[in-house]
Design a protein around this motif. Structure first.
Motif, PDB file in Angstrom:
ATOM      1  N   LYS A   5      63.276 -50.371 -36.100  1.00 39.43           N
ATOM      2  CA  LYS A   5      64.373 -50.398 -37.060  1.00 39.43           C
ATOM      3  C   LYS A   5      64.327 -51.755 -37.745  1.00 39.43           C
ATOM      4  CE  LYS A   5      68.459 -49.000 -35.798  1.00 39.43           C
ATOM      5  NZ  LYS A   5      69.792 -48.982 -35.149  1.00 39.43           N
ATOM      6  N   LYS A   7      66.423 -54.207 -40.331  1.00 37.14           N
ATOM      7  CA  LYS A   7      67.722 -54.436 -40.963  1.00 37.14           C
ATOM      8  C   LYS A   7      67.570 -55.559 -41.982  1.00 37.14           C
ATOM      9  CE  LYS A   7      71.315 -53.369 -38.211  1.00 37.14           C
ATOM     10  NZ  LYS A   7      72.366 -53.644 -37.224  1.00 37.14           N
ATOM     11  N   GLU A  20      69.042 -50.720 -43.989  1.00 33.16           N
ATOM     12  CA  GLU A  20      68.349 -50.368 -42.752  1.00 33.16           C
ATOM     13  C   GLU A  20      67.312 -49.285 -43.013  1.00 33.16           C
ATOM     14  OE1 GLU A  20      70.082 -48.224 -38.932  1.00 33.16           O
ATOM     15  OE2 GLU A  20      71.031 -50.180 -39.293  1.00 33.16           O
ATOM     16  N   GLU A  87      64.154 -53.838 -32.800  1.00 29.51           N
ATOM     17  CA  GLU A  87      64.914 -54.011 -34.035  1.00 29.51           C
ATOM     18  C   GLU A  87      64.551 -55.356 -34.665  1.00 29.51           C
ATOM     19  OE1 GLU A  87      69.185 -52.803 -34.355  1.00 29.51           O
ATOM     20  OE2 GLU A  87      69.428 -54.968 -34.631  1.00 29.51           O
TER      21      GLU A  87
END
Length: 97
Positions: A5, A7, A20, A87
């Motif tokens: 992921k 961001k 995102e 992330e």
């Protein structure tokens, strides 16, 4: 290859039109290159212009990339290995008071 992921914050989010997204990559550099390929307007914000075309990309000194909350500069930098469910947070310099 991991699916991570990503961001985006502040002007990076504005230029990409999203905050995102999911991108594949074995290392942080792979994900950032995929990101700038998908959103070319981000390239000059994330990478410095290399002197020669054969040189590896260099991240701008003002950009911070966090892997699960840890700055990649304190890990293996752009060569930091990724795992599924990681992330990445990409933060431009921000000022205010």
């Amino acid at each position: 290859m991991a699916e991570v992921k990503v961001k985006l914050f502040a002007n990076l989010r504005e230029k990409a039109g999203t905050s995102e997204l999911q991108l594949p990559g074995e290392k942080v550099i792979d994900v950032l290159l995929s990101l700038t390929e998908k959103y070319p307007k981000l390239e000059y914000l994330i990478f410095e212009k290399p002197e020669g075309e054969s040189e590896a990309p260099v991240m701008c000194g003002s950009i911070n990339v966090l892997l699960n909350g840890n700055n990649i500069r304190h890990l293996d930098g752009l060569d930091t290995l990724l795992s599924d469910a990681d992330e990445l947070a990409v933060l431009p310099p921000v000022s205010g008071g």
